[in-house]
Design an enzyme around this catalytic site. Structure first.
Site, PDB file in Angstrom:
ATOM      1  N   GLY A  16       2.385  50.382  20.281  1.00 27.98           N
ATOM      2  CA  GLY A  16       0.737  50.557  20.871  1.00 27.98           C
ATOM      3  C   GLY A  16      -0.242  51.045  19.932  1.00 27.98           C
ATOM      4  N   ASP A  17      -0.739  52.184  20.022  1.00 29.60           N
ATOM      5  CA  ASP A  17      -1.781  52.702  19.243  1.00 29.60           C
ATOM      6  C   ASP A  17      -1.114  53.833  18.506  1.00 29.60           C
ATOM      7  OD1 ASP A  17      -4.892  52.897  18.399  1.00 29.60           O
ATOM      8  OD2 ASP A  17      -4.056  55.033  18.703  1.00 29.60           O
TER       9      ASP A  17
ATOM     10  N   ALA B 288       5.367  45.496  29.274  1.00 25.89           N
ATOM     11  CA  ALA B 288       4.012  44.915  29.303  1.00 25.89           C
ATOM     12  C   ALA B 288       3.810  44.043  28.381  1.00 25.89           C
ATOM     13  CB  ALA B 288       3.071  45.939  29.461  1.00 25.89           C
TER      14      ALA B 288
ATOM     15  N   ASP C  40       0.971  -1.215   0.077  1.00 23.40           N
ATOM     16  CA  ASP C  40       0.010  -0.007   0.047  1.00 23.40           C
ATOM     17  C   ASP C  40       0.799   1.271   0.064  1.00 23.40           C
ATOM     18  OD1 ASP C  40      -2.621  -0.782  -0.292  1.00 23.40           O
ATOM     19  OD2 ASP C  40      -3.064  -0.142   1.997  1.00 23.40           O
TER      20      ASP C  40
ATOM     21  N   ASP D 226       9.551  52.149  14.670  1.00 17.42           N
ATOM     22  CA  ASP D 226       9.811  52.763  16.121  1.00 17.42           C
ATOM     23  C   ASP D 226      10.727  51.553  16.538  1.00 17.42           C
ATOM     24  OD1 ASP D 226       8.610  55.195  15.651  1.00 17.42           O
ATOM     25  OD2 ASP D 226       6.836  54.638  16.812  1.00 17.42           O
TER      26      ASP D 226
ATOM     27  N   ALA E  44      -0.174  50.603  25.046  1.00 22.34           N
ATOM     28  CA  ALA E  44       0.364  50.114  26.349  1.00 22.34           C
ATOM     29  C   ALA E  44      -0.389  49.866  27.546  1.00 22.34           C
ATOM     30  CB  ALA E  44       1.793  50.959  26.418  1.00 22.34           C
TER      31      ALA E  44
ATOM     32  N   LYS F 129      12.616  56.738  17.909  1.00 22.35           N
ATOM     33  CA  LYS F 129      12.874  58.003  18.916  1.00 22.35           C
ATOM     34  C   LYS F 129      13.109  57.319  20.330  1.00 22.35           C
ATOM     35  CE  LYS F 129       9.312  60.099  16.645  1.00 22.35           C
ATOM     36  NZ  LYS F 129       8.267  60.903  16.902  1.00 22.35           N
TER      37      LYS F 129
ATOM     38  N   MET G 232       5.414  57.207  29.680  1.00 23.45           N
ATOM     39  CA  MET G 232       6.685  57.911  29.733  1.00 23.45           C
ATOM     40  C   MET G 232       7.007  58.386  30.940  1.00 23.45           C
ATOM     41  SD  MET G 232       6.252  59.633  25.795  1.00 23.45           S
ATOM     42  CE  MET G 232       4.571  59.727  25.844  1.00 23.45           C
TER      43      MET G 232
HETATM   44  N1  SAH Z   1       1.836  54.775  21.105  1.00 21.34           N
HETATM   45  C1  SAH Z   1       2.139  54.122  22.113  1.00 21.34           C
HETATM   46  C2  SAH Z   1       2.739  54.909  23.314  1.00 21.34           C
HETATM   47  C3  SAH Z   1       4.104  55.518  22.859  1.00 21.34           C
HETATM   48  S1  SAH Z   1       4.887  56.370  24.120  1.00 21.34           S
HETATM   49  C4  SAH Z   1       1.127  53.159  22.662  1.00 21.34           C
HETATM   50  O1  SAH Z   1      -0.026  53.400  22.320  1.00 21.34           O
HETATM   51  O2  SAH Z   1       1.329  52.292  23.618  1.00 21.34           O
HETATM   52  C5  SAH Z   1       5.910  55.380  24.707  1.00 21.34           C
HETATM   53  C6  SAH Z   1       5.505  54.880  26.394  1.00 21.34           C
HETATM   54  O3  SAH Z   1       4.611  53.974  26.186  1.00 21.34           O
HETATM   55  C7  SAH Z   1       6.593  54.491  27.088  1.00 21.34           C
HETATM   56  O4  SAH Z   1       7.379  55.650  27.592  1.00 21.34           O
HETATM   57  C8  SAH Z   1       5.686  53.541  27.880  1.00 21.34           C
HETATM   58  O5  SAH Z   1       5.378  54.428  28.966  1.00 21.34           O
HETATM   59  C9  SAH Z   1       4.637  53.097  26.963  1.00 21.34           C
HETATM   60  N2  SAH Z   1       4.678  51.655  26.595  1.00 21.34           N
HETATM   61  C10 SAH Z   1       4.931  51.332  25.353  1.00 21.34           C
HETATM   62  N3  SAH Z   1       5.174  49.949  25.243  1.00 21.34           N
HETATM   63  C11 SAH Z   1       5.134  49.602  26.465  1.00 21.34           C
HETATM   64  C12 SAH Z   1       5.291  48.248  26.958  1.00 21.34           C
HETATM   65  N4  SAH Z   1       5.334  47.188  26.184  1.00 21.34           N
HETATM   66  N5  SAH Z   1       5.326  48.205  28.434  1.00 21.34           N
HETATM   67  C13 SAH Z   1       5.062  49.271  29.107  1.00 21.34           C
HETATM   68  N6  SAH Z   1       4.807  50.722  28.650  1.00 21.34           N
HETATM   69  C14 SAH Z   1       4.881  50.629  27.404  1.00 21.34           C
END
Ligand code: SAH
Length: 449
Positions: free
Chosen positions: A298-299, A408, A22, A244, A328, A266, A379
Protein backbone atom coordinates in the site's frame (compact mmCIF):
# COMPACT_ATOMS: atom_id res chain seq x y z
CA UNK A 1 10.68 -19.95 -22.18
CA UNK A 2 10.49 -21.72 -25.55
CA UNK A 3 13.91 -20.57 -26.71
CA UNK A 4 16.93 -19.12 -24.96
CA UNK A 5 18.15 -15.75 -26.23
CA UNK A 6 21.89 -15.97 -26.86
CA UNK A 7 24.19 -13.47 -28.51
CA UNK A 8 26.24 -15.45 -30.99
CA UNK A 9 29.71 -14.35 -32.05
CA UNK A 10 29.82 -14.95 -35.83
CA UNK A 11 32.94 -12.92 -36.49
CA UNK A 12 34.83 -14.66 -39.29
CA UNK A 13 32.70 -17.81 -39.04
CA UNK A 14 31.06 -19.34 -42.08
CA UNK A 15 27.31 -19.08 -42.54
CA UNK A 16 25.87 -21.08 -45.40
CA UNK A 17 22.77 -19.55 -46.96
CA UNK A 18 20.72 -21.42 -49.55
CA UNK A 19 18.51 -19.19 -51.70
CA UNK A 20 18.95 -16.27 -54.08
CA UNK A 21 15.78 -14.21 -53.50
CA UNK A 22 14.84 -11.26 -51.34
CA UNK A 23 14.60 -13.17 -48.08
CA UNK A 24 17.98 -14.83 -48.57
CA UNK A 25 19.41 -11.39 -49.43
CA UNK A 26 18.09 -9.89 -46.20
CA UNK A 27 19.54 -12.73 -44.16
CA UNK A 28 22.85 -12.34 -46.00
CA UNK A 29 22.95 -8.64 -45.11
CA UNK A 30 22.25 -9.44 -41.48
CA UNK A 31 24.96 -12.11 -41.38
CA UNK A 32 27.41 -9.73 -43.05
CA UNK A 33 26.60 -7.11 -40.42
CA UNK A 34 27.56 -9.68 -37.78
CA UNK A 35 30.86 -10.06 -39.72
CA UNK A 36 30.22 -13.66 -40.79
CA UNK A 37 31.87 -15.17 -43.86
CA UNK A 38 29.09 -15.93 -46.32
CA UNK A 39 28.76 -18.91 -48.60
CA UNK A 40 25.59 -18.57 -50.66
CA UNK A 41 24.17 -21.29 -52.88
CA UNK A 42 21.26 -20.74 -55.28
CA UNK A 43 20.17 -21.83 -58.71
CA UNK A 44 19.17 -18.26 -59.45
CA UNK A 45 20.15 -14.93 -57.85
CA UNK A 46 18.20 -11.65 -57.91
CA UNK A 47 20.36 -9.01 -59.57
CA UNK A 48 20.66 -6.80 -56.50
CA UNK A 49 21.70 -9.75 -54.31
CA UNK A 50 24.30 -10.75 -56.86
CA UNK A 51 25.68 -7.21 -56.88
CA UNK A 52 25.95 -7.26 -53.12
CA UNK A 53 27.77 -10.61 -53.08
CA UNK A 54 30.18 -9.58 -55.76
CA UNK A 55 30.94 -6.13 -54.43
CA UNK A 56 31.60 -7.47 -50.92
CA UNK A 57 33.65 -10.41 -52.17
CA UNK A 58 31.43 -13.07 -50.63
CA UNK A 59 31.60 -16.66 -51.87
CA UNK A 60 28.61 -17.84 -53.90
CA UNK A 61 27.72 -20.71 -56.20
CA UNK A 62 25.05 -20.80 -58.87
CA UNK A 63 23.92 -24.40 -58.43
CA UNK A 64 21.54 -26.68 -56.50
CA UNK A 65 22.23 -27.37 -52.82
CA UNK A 66 23.74 -30.76 -52.07
CA UNK A 67 24.44 -32.25 -48.63
CA UNK A 68 28.11 -32.49 -49.63
CA UNK A 69 28.23 -28.63 -49.55
CA UNK A 70 28.23 -28.86 -45.78
CA UNK A 71 31.35 -31.02 -45.64
CA UNK A 72 33.02 -28.74 -48.10
CA UNK A 73 32.30 -25.40 -46.37
CA UNK A 74 32.01 -26.54 -42.71
CA UNK A 75 29.53 -23.79 -41.73
CA UNK A 76 28.78 -22.68 -38.16
CA UNK A 77 25.15 -21.94 -39.08
CA UNK A 78 22.92 -22.84 -42.01
CA UNK A 79 20.00 -20.79 -43.31
CA UNK A 80 17.54 -22.29 -45.78
CA UNK A 81 15.72 -19.52 -47.62
CA UNK A 82 14.45 -21.09 -50.83
CA UNK A 83 10.79 -21.04 -51.86
CA UNK A 84 10.86 -24.78 -52.56
CA UNK A 85 9.64 -26.75 -49.55
CA UNK A 86 11.27 -29.99 -50.78
CA UNK A 87 14.66 -28.28 -51.08
CA UNK A 88 14.21 -26.72 -47.63
CA UNK A 89 13.52 -30.18 -46.24
CA UNK A 90 16.72 -31.51 -47.81
CA UNK A 91 18.70 -28.62 -46.31
CA UNK A 92 17.16 -29.28 -42.92
CA UNK A 93 17.82 -33.02 -43.01
CA UNK A 94 21.38 -32.60 -44.25
CA UNK A 95 22.16 -30.00 -41.56
CA UNK A 96 20.80 -32.25 -38.83
CA UNK A 97 22.90 -35.15 -40.15
CA UNK A 98 25.95 -32.92 -40.29
CA UNK A 99 25.21 -31.52 -36.82
CA UNK A 100 24.99 -27.81 -37.59
CA UNK A 101 22.16 -25.56 -36.32
CA UNK A 102 19.78 -24.71 -39.13
CA UNK A 103 17.06 -22.14 -39.71
CA UNK A 104 14.51 -22.68 -42.46
CA UNK A 105 12.96 -19.28 -42.96
CA UNK A 106 9.30 -18.98 -41.93
CA UNK A 107 9.10 -22.65 -40.94
CA UNK A 108 9.39 -22.73 -37.14
CA UNK A 109 9.19 -26.54 -37.05
CA UNK A 110 12.41 -26.74 -39.06
CA UNK A 111 14.38 -24.22 -37.02
CA UNK A 112 16.99 -24.89 -34.35
CA UNK A 113 17.28 -21.16 -33.79
CA UNK A 114 15.19 -18.19 -34.79
CA UNK A 115 16.00 -14.61 -35.70
CA UNK A 116 14.58 -12.02 -33.33
CA UNK A 117 13.49 -8.52 -34.30
CA UNK A 118 16.67 -6.56 -33.64
CA UNK A 119 17.48 -3.14 -32.24
CA UNK A 120 21.09 -2.54 -33.18
CA UNK A 121 22.87 0.21 -31.27
CA UNK A 122 26.15 -1.57 -31.38
CA UNK A 123 27.54 -2.62 -28.92
CA UNK A 124 24.04 -2.57 -27.39
CA UNK A 125 21.95 -5.14 -29.22
CA UNK A 126 18.38 -6.01 -28.29
CA UNK A 127 16.51 -8.98 -29.70
CA UNK A 128 12.74 -9.42 -29.39
CA UNK A 129 11.10 -12.70 -30.24
CA UNK A 130 7.58 -14.07 -30.07
CA UNK A 131 8.96 -17.53 -30.83
CA UNK A 132 7.19 -17.53 -34.15
CA UNK A 133 3.77 -16.93 -32.59
CA UNK A 134 3.32 -13.23 -33.38
CA UNK A 135 6.20 -11.79 -35.42
CA UNK A 136 4.29 -8.58 -36.10
CA UNK A 137 3.93 -7.98 -32.37
CA UNK A 138 7.66 -8.57 -31.92
CA UNK A 139 8.37 -5.99 -34.62
CA UNK A 140 6.04 -3.44 -33.03
CA UNK A 141 7.73 -3.97 -29.68
CA UNK A 142 11.07 -3.49 -31.41
CA UNK A 143 9.84 -0.20 -32.88
CA UNK A 144 8.68 0.93 -29.45
CA UNK A 145 12.04 0.15 -27.87
CA UNK A 146 13.83 1.74 -30.81
CA UNK A 147 11.93 5.00 -30.43
CA UNK A 148 12.43 5.16 -26.66
CA UNK A 149 16.22 4.85 -26.78
CA UNK A 150 18.34 7.96 -27.27
CA UNK A 151 20.28 7.78 -30.51
CA UNK A 152 23.79 8.04 -29.07
CA UNK A 153 23.48 5.14 -26.69
CA UNK A 154 25.69 2.80 -28.69
CA UNK A 155 28.47 5.35 -28.87
CA UNK A 156 28.39 5.85 -25.11
CA UNK A 157 28.39 2.09 -24.42
CA UNK A 158 31.42 1.79 -26.69
CA UNK A 159 33.28 4.56 -24.84
CA UNK A 160 32.28 3.01 -21.52
CA UNK A 161 33.84 -0.28 -22.60
CA UNK A 162 37.14 1.46 -23.30
CA UNK A 163 36.98 3.36 -20.00
CA UNK A 164 36.38 0.35 -17.76
CA UNK A 165 39.99 -0.16 -16.71
CA UNK A 166 40.41 3.51 -15.77
CA UNK A 167 37.29 3.29 -13.63
CA UNK A 168 38.49 0.09 -12.02
CA UNK A 169 41.71 1.79 -10.97
CA UNK A 170 39.98 4.94 -9.70
CA UNK A 171 37.01 3.46 -7.88
CA UNK A 172 38.12 0.54 -5.74
CA UNK A 173 34.79 -1.05 -4.78
CA UNK A 174 32.24 -2.72 -7.02
CA UNK A 175 29.49 -0.71 -5.32
CA UNK A 176 31.16 2.61 -6.17
CA UNK A 177 31.73 1.53 -9.75
CA UNK A 178 28.13 0.44 -10.09
CA UNK A 179 26.90 3.82 -8.75
CA UNK A 180 29.09 5.62 -11.20
CA UNK A 181 27.84 3.70 -14.21
CA UNK A 182 24.24 3.85 -13.08
CA UNK A 183 24.48 7.58 -12.72
CA UNK A 184 25.97 7.99 -16.20
CA UNK A 185 23.68 5.56 -18.00
CA UNK A 186 20.59 6.77 -16.20
CA UNK A 187 21.30 10.27 -17.49
CA UNK A 188 22.08 8.91 -20.96
CA UNK A 189 18.76 7.10 -21.06
CA UNK A 190 17.05 10.37 -20.22
CA UNK A 191 18.94 11.92 -23.13
CA UNK A 192 20.85 14.31 -20.82
CA UNK A 193 24.20 15.62 -21.95
CA UNK A 194 27.16 13.63 -20.66
CA UNK A 195 30.61 15.17 -20.40
CA UNK A 196 33.74 13.21 -21.21
CA UNK A 197 33.97 10.16 -19.00
CA UNK A 198 37.12 11.46 -17.28
CA UNK A 199 35.33 14.72 -16.36
CA UNK A 200 32.38 12.74 -15.09
CA UNK A 201 34.69 10.54 -13.05
CA UNK A 202 36.40 13.53 -11.44
CA UNK A 203 33.09 15.06 -10.53
CA UNK A 204 31.88 11.78 -9.13
CA UNK A 205 34.98 11.43 -6.95
CA UNK A 206 34.48 14.92 -5.54
CA UNK A 207 31.09 13.96 -4.13
CA UNK A 208 30.72 11.75 -1.13
CA UNK A 209 28.98 8.72 -2.48
CA UNK A 210 30.03 6.35 0.22
CA UNK A 211 26.86 6.88 2.23
CA UNK A 212 23.97 4.89 0.87
CA UNK A 213 20.36 5.90 0.75
CA UNK A 214 17.05 4.54 1.96
CA UNK A 215 13.98 4.39 -0.27
CA UNK A 216 10.75 3.96 1.68
CA UNK A 217 8.46 2.82 -1.08
CA UNK A 218 4.79 1.91 -1.25
CA UNK A 219 4.21 -1.03 -3.58
CA UNK A 220 0.45 -0.54 -3.82
CA UNK A 221 -2.24 -2.92 -2.71
CA UNK A 222 -1.13 -6.02 -4.63
CA UNK A 223 -1.73 -5.71 -8.36
CA UNK A 224 1.75 -4.98 -9.84
CA UNK A 225 0.09 -2.55 -12.25
CA UNK A 226 -0.52 -0.27 -9.28
CA UNK A 227 3.20 0.41 -8.84
CA UNK A 228 4.29 3.94 -9.65
CA UNK A 229 7.06 4.59 -12.18
CA UNK A 230 9.16 5.98 -9.37
CA UNK A 231 8.68 2.86 -7.25
CA UNK A 232 9.70 0.69 -10.17
CA UNK A 233 12.78 2.80 -10.91
CA UNK A 234 13.99 2.61 -7.30
CA UNK A 235 13.17 -1.12 -7.16
CA UNK A 236 15.51 -1.59 -10.07
CA UNK A 237 18.29 0.44 -8.47
CA UNK A 238 18.32 -0.88 -4.93
CA UNK A 239 21.09 -3.14 -3.67
CA UNK A 240 19.11 -4.51 -0.73
CA UNK A 241 15.36 -4.96 -0.44
CA UNK A 242 13.59 -5.29 2.90
CA UNK A 243 10.05 -6.37 2.13
CA UNK A 244 6.78 -7.02 3.89
CA UNK A 245 4.37 -9.93 3.94
CA UNK A 246 1.94 -7.85 1.86
CA UNK A 247 4.38 -7.53 -1.04
CA UNK A 248 3.60 -10.25 -3.57
CA UNK A 249 6.12 -12.36 -5.45
CA UNK A 250 5.03 -10.77 -8.72
CA UNK A 251 6.08 -7.39 -7.37
CA UNK A 252 9.27 -8.67 -5.79
CA UNK A 253 10.32 -10.10 -9.13
CA UNK A 254 10.40 -6.59 -10.55
CA UNK A 255 13.23 -5.65 -8.16
CA UNK A 256 16.77 -5.71 -9.45
CA UNK A 257 17.58 -9.34 -10.08
CA UNK A 258 20.83 -9.39 -8.15
CA UNK A 259 19.59 -7.36 -5.20
CA UNK A 260 19.61 -9.03 -1.80
CA UNK A 261 16.03 -9.60 -0.70
CA UNK A 262 15.26 -9.85 2.99
CA UNK A 263 11.82 -10.71 4.35
CA UNK A 264 10.99 -8.60 7.39
CA UNK A 265 7.27 -9.26 7.22
CA UNK A 266 4.97 -8.70 10.10
CA UNK A 267 1.70 -10.48 10.51
CA UNK A 268 -0.66 -9.70 13.34
CA UNK A 269 0.83 -12.11 15.86
CA UNK A 270 3.93 -13.24 14.12
CA UNK A 271 6.61 -10.56 13.86
CA UNK A 272 9.71 -11.81 12.08
CA UNK A 273 11.55 -8.64 13.02
CA UNK A 274 10.55 -5.89 15.41
CA UNK A 275 10.10 -2.39 14.04
CA UNK A 276 13.22 -1.26 15.91
CA UNK A 277 15.23 -4.04 14.29
CA UNK A 278 13.94 -3.03 10.86
CA UNK A 279 14.82 0.63 11.49
CA UNK A 280 18.29 -0.41 12.57
CA UNK A 281 18.79 -2.60 9.48
CA UNK A 282 17.85 0.30 7.21
CA UNK A 283 20.33 2.60 8.89
CA UNK A 284 23.12 0.00 9.09
CA UNK A 285 22.89 -1.05 5.45
CA UNK A 286 22.77 2.56 4.27
CA UNK A 287 25.83 3.36 6.39
CA UNK A 288 27.65 0.55 4.60
CA UNK A 289 26.99 2.43 1.36
CA UNK A 290 24.04 0.42 0.07
CA UNK A 291 20.88 1.70 -1.50
CA UNK A 292 18.25 0.12 0.67
CA UNK A 293 14.71 -0.30 -0.52
CA UNK A 294 12.08 -0.61 2.18
CA UNK A 295 9.25 -2.06 0.13
CA UNK A 296 5.88 -1.89 1.83
CA UNK A 297 2.33 -2.85 0.97
CA UNK A 298 0.00 0.00 0.00
CA UNK A 299 1.29 3.40 1.06
CA UNK A 300 4.20 3.63 3.50
CA UNK A 301 2.54 6.36 5.55
CA UNK A 302 -0.90 4.78 5.91
CA UNK A 303 -0.83 2.32 8.83
CA UNK A 304 2.53 1.30 7.50
CA UNK A 305 4.98 2.57 10.13
CA UNK A 306 6.89 4.24 7.31
CA UNK A 307 6.91 7.35 9.49
CA UNK A 308 9.00 5.59 12.11
CA UNK A 309 11.44 4.43 9.44
CA UNK A 310 11.72 7.98 8.15
CA UNK A 311 12.45 9.27 11.66
CA UNK A 312 15.14 6.61 12.10
CA UNK A 313 16.82 7.80 8.88
CA UNK A 314 16.58 11.42 9.98
CA UNK A 315 18.12 10.62 13.36
CA UNK A 316 21.02 8.79 11.69
CA UNK A 317 21.45 11.52 9.01
CA UNK A 318 20.84 9.01 6.23
CA UNK A 319 19.46 10.41 2.97
CA UNK A 320 16.04 8.96 2.23
CA UNK A 321 13.12 9.23 -0.17
CA UNK A 322 9.51 8.31 0.50
CA UNK A 323 7.42 7.13 -2.43
CA UNK A 324 3.67 6.98 -2.09
CA UNK A 325 1.80 3.85 -3.03
CA UNK A 326 -1.84 3.10 -3.66
CA UNK A 327 -3.18 2.38 -0.23
CA UNK A 328 -5.50 -0.62 0.31
CA UNK A 329 -8.54 1.59 0.98
CA UNK A 330 -8.26 3.22 -2.43
CA UNK A 331 -7.55 -0.02 -4.25
CA UNK A 332 -10.44 -1.78 -2.48
CA UNK A 333 -12.71 1.12 -3.34
CA UNK A 334 -11.88 1.22 -7.05
CA UNK A 335 -11.51 -2.51 -7.69
CA UNK A 336 -14.81 -3.24 -5.92
CA UNK A 337 -16.57 -0.26 -7.48
CA UNK A 338 -17.45 1.43 -4.19
CA UNK A 339 -16.57 5.15 -4.32
CA UNK A 340 -15.41 6.47 -0.95
CA UNK A 341 -17.05 9.84 -1.52
CA UNK A 342 -20.03 10.38 -3.76
CA UNK A 343 -22.06 13.50 -4.45
CA UNK A 344 -25.19 13.41 -2.32
CA UNK A 345 -24.09 10.33 -0.38
CA UNK A 346 -20.72 10.83 1.29
CA UNK A 347 -18.69 14.00 1.72
CA UNK A 348 -15.88 12.73 3.91
CA UNK A 349 -13.86 9.59 4.61
CA UNK A 350 -12.18 8.37 7.76
CA UNK A 351 -9.38 5.76 7.69
CA UNK A 352 -9.33 3.75 10.92
CA UNK A 353 -7.51 0.74 12.23
CA UNK A 354 -9.16 -2.31 13.78
CA UNK A 355 -6.01 -3.03 15.71
CA UNK A 356 -3.94 -0.59 17.73
CA UNK A 357 -0.25 -0.57 18.46
CA UNK A 358 -0.72 -2.81 21.50
CA UNK A 359 -2.85 -5.21 19.43
CA UNK A 360 -5.96 -3.97 21.23
CA UNK A 361 -8.98 -4.14 18.98
CA UNK A 362 -10.92 -1.05 17.94
CA UNK A 363 -12.93 0.36 20.81
CA UNK A 364 -15.08 3.11 19.40
CA UNK A 365 -15.19 6.22 17.26
CA UNK A 366 -13.61 9.17 18.97
CA UNK A 367 -15.90 11.72 17.35
CA UNK A 368 -19.50 11.70 16.21
CA UNK A 369 -20.41 9.81 13.06
CA UNK A 370 -22.30 11.75 10.42
CA UNK A 371 -24.41 9.68 8.02
CA UNK A 372 -22.68 11.32 5.04
CA UNK A 373 -19.34 9.94 6.12
CA UNK A 374 -17.55 6.78 4.93
CA UNK A 375 -15.54 4.76 7.43
CA UNK A 376 -12.73 2.55 6.18
CA UNK A 377 -11.15 0.02 8.52
CA UNK A 378 -7.71 -1.48 8.03
CA UNK A 379 -6.68 -4.60 9.96
CA UNK A 380 -10.26 -5.12 11.01
CA UNK A 381 -11.22 -8.60 9.85
CA UNK A 382 -10.23 -10.43 13.02
CA UNK A 383 -11.90 -7.75 15.16
CA UNK A 384 -15.10 -7.49 13.15
CA UNK A 385 -17.46 -8.28 16.04
CA UNK A 386 -15.79 -5.74 18.28
CA UNK A 387 -15.92 -3.11 15.54
CA UNK A 388 -19.62 -3.69 14.84
CA UNK A 389 -20.46 -3.61 18.58
CA UNK A 390 -18.66 -0.31 18.99
CA UNK A 391 -20.30 1.21 15.93
CA UNK A 392 -23.75 0.22 17.11
CA UNK A 393 -23.11 1.51 20.62
CA UNK A 394 -21.88 4.77 19.08
CA UNK A 395 -25.39 5.11 17.63
CA UNK A 396 -24.82 4.05 14.00
CA UNK A 397 -28.04 2.65 12.45
CA UNK A 398 -28.38 -1.16 12.42
CA UNK A 399 -29.17 -1.17 8.71
CA UNK A 400 -26.09 0.86 7.71
CA UNK A 401 -24.46 -0.90 4.73
CA UNK A 402 -21.01 -2.44 5.13
CA UNK A 403 -18.63 -4.16 2.71
CA UNK A 404 -15.60 -6.34 3.31
CA UNK A 405 -13.09 -6.48 0.47
CA UNK A 406 -10.50 -9.18 0.81
CA UNK A 407 -7.34 -9.32 -1.35
CA UNK A 408 -8.30 -6.10 -3.08
CA UNK A 409 -6.85 -5.64 -6.59
CA UNK A 410 -5.64 -9.25 -6.77
CA UNK A 411 -7.16 -12.04 -8.88
CA UNK A 412 -8.36 -13.58 -5.58
CA UNK A 413 -10.33 -10.45 -4.59
CA UNK A 414 -13.65 -11.17 -2.83
CA UNK A 415 -16.35 -8.72 -1.80
CA UNK A 416 -18.97 -9.38 0.87
CA UNK A 417 -21.71 -6.85 1.61
CA UNK A 418 -24.39 -6.63 4.26
CA UNK A 419 -25.55 -4.39 7.09
CA UNK A 420 -24.18 -3.83 10.56
CA UNK A 421 -26.72 -6.39 11.77
CA UNK A 422 -26.09 -9.28 9.42
CA UNK A 423 -22.46 -8.93 8.31
CA UNK A 424 -21.01 -11.05 11.14
CA UNK A 425 -23.16 -14.06 10.23
CA UNK A 426 -22.43 -13.57 6.56
CA UNK A 427 -18.72 -13.41 7.28
CA UNK A 428 -18.87 -16.66 9.26
CA UNK A 429 -20.57 -18.36 6.34
CA UNK A 430 -17.98 -17.05 3.89
CA UNK A 431 -14.35 -17.96 3.45
CA UNK A 432 -13.02 -14.40 3.47
CA UNK A 433 -9.39 -14.13 4.42
CA UNK A 434 -7.03 -11.32 5.43
CA UNK A 435 -5.90 -8.90 4.23
CA UNK A 436 -9.24 -7.19 4.06
CA UNK A 437 -10.60 -3.68 4.05
CA UNK A 438 -13.94 -2.87 5.64
CA UNK A 439 -16.01 -0.02 4.22
CA UNK A 440 -18.96 1.31 6.23
CA UNK A 441 -21.48 3.84 4.93
CA UNK A 442 -24.17 4.47 2.34
CA UNK A 443 -21.63 4.42 -0.52
CA UNK A 444 -21.73 0.63 -0.21
CA UNK A 445 -25.22 0.78 -1.79
CA UNK A 446 -23.47 1.73 -5.05
CA UNK A 447 -21.79 -1.69 -5.17
CA UNK A 448 -22.79 -3.86 -8.15
CA UNK A 449 -21.83 -7.54 -7.73
N1 SAH B 1 0.32 0.47 4.35
C1 SAH B 1 -0.75 -0.40 3.92
C2 SAH B 1 -1.56 -0.89 5.09
C3 SAH B 1 -0.84 -1.81 6.00
S1 SAH B 1 -1.81 -2.37 7.33
C4 SAH B 1 -1.64 0.33 2.92
O1 SAH B 1 -1.48 1.54 2.73
O2 SAH B 1 -2.47 -0.31 2.31
C5 SAH B 1 -2.37 -3.91 6.75
C6 SAH B 1 -3.81 -3.85 6.39
O3 SAH B 1 -3.96 -3.25 5.11
C7 SAH B 1 -4.48 -5.18 6.25
O4 SAH B 1 -4.86 -5.70 7.52
C8 SAH B 1 -5.69 -4.83 5.44
O5 SAH B 1 -6.66 -4.21 6.21
C9 SAH B 1 -5.11 -3.79 4.51
N2 SAH B 1 -4.71 -4.35 3.20
C10 SAH B 1 -3.51 -4.36 2.66
N3 SAH B 1 -3.53 -4.89 1.43
C11 SAH B 1 -4.80 -5.22 1.19
C12 SAH B 1 -5.49 -5.81 0.09
N4 SAH B 1 -4.85 -6.16 -1.03
N5 SAH B 1 -6.82 -6.00 0.20
C13 SAH B 1 -7.48 -5.64 1.29
N6 SAH B 1 -6.88 -5.09 2.36
C14 SAH B 1 -5.57 -4.88 2.32
Amino acid sequence: MNTLPLFFNLNNKTVLIVGGGDIAYRKAQLMAKAKAKLVVIAKHFEAEFLDFLQSHHHVFFQKSFEPADLNQHTPTLVIGATDDHEVNLVIHRASKAYGVPVNIVDTPDLCDYIFPAIVDRNPIVIGVSSNGKAPVLARLIRAKIESSLPSRLGELADKAGKFRDTIKNSLPTITERRYFWELIFDRALKDETIGTLSDELNQFKNHDTRLGEVYIVGAGAGDPDLLTFKALRLMQQADIVLYDALVSNDILELCRRDSQKIFVGKKRKDHTKTQDEINQLLVDYAKQGHRVLRLKGGDPFVFGRGGEEMLACQAAHIPYQVVSGITAALAASSYAGIPLTHRGIATSVRFLTGCYQTNEPFNGLNSTYQTDETLVFYMGLHALTKIIDSLISAGLPNDLPIAIISNASLPTQQVLTGTLTDIIDKKHQSNLIAPAIIIVGHVVDLYQP
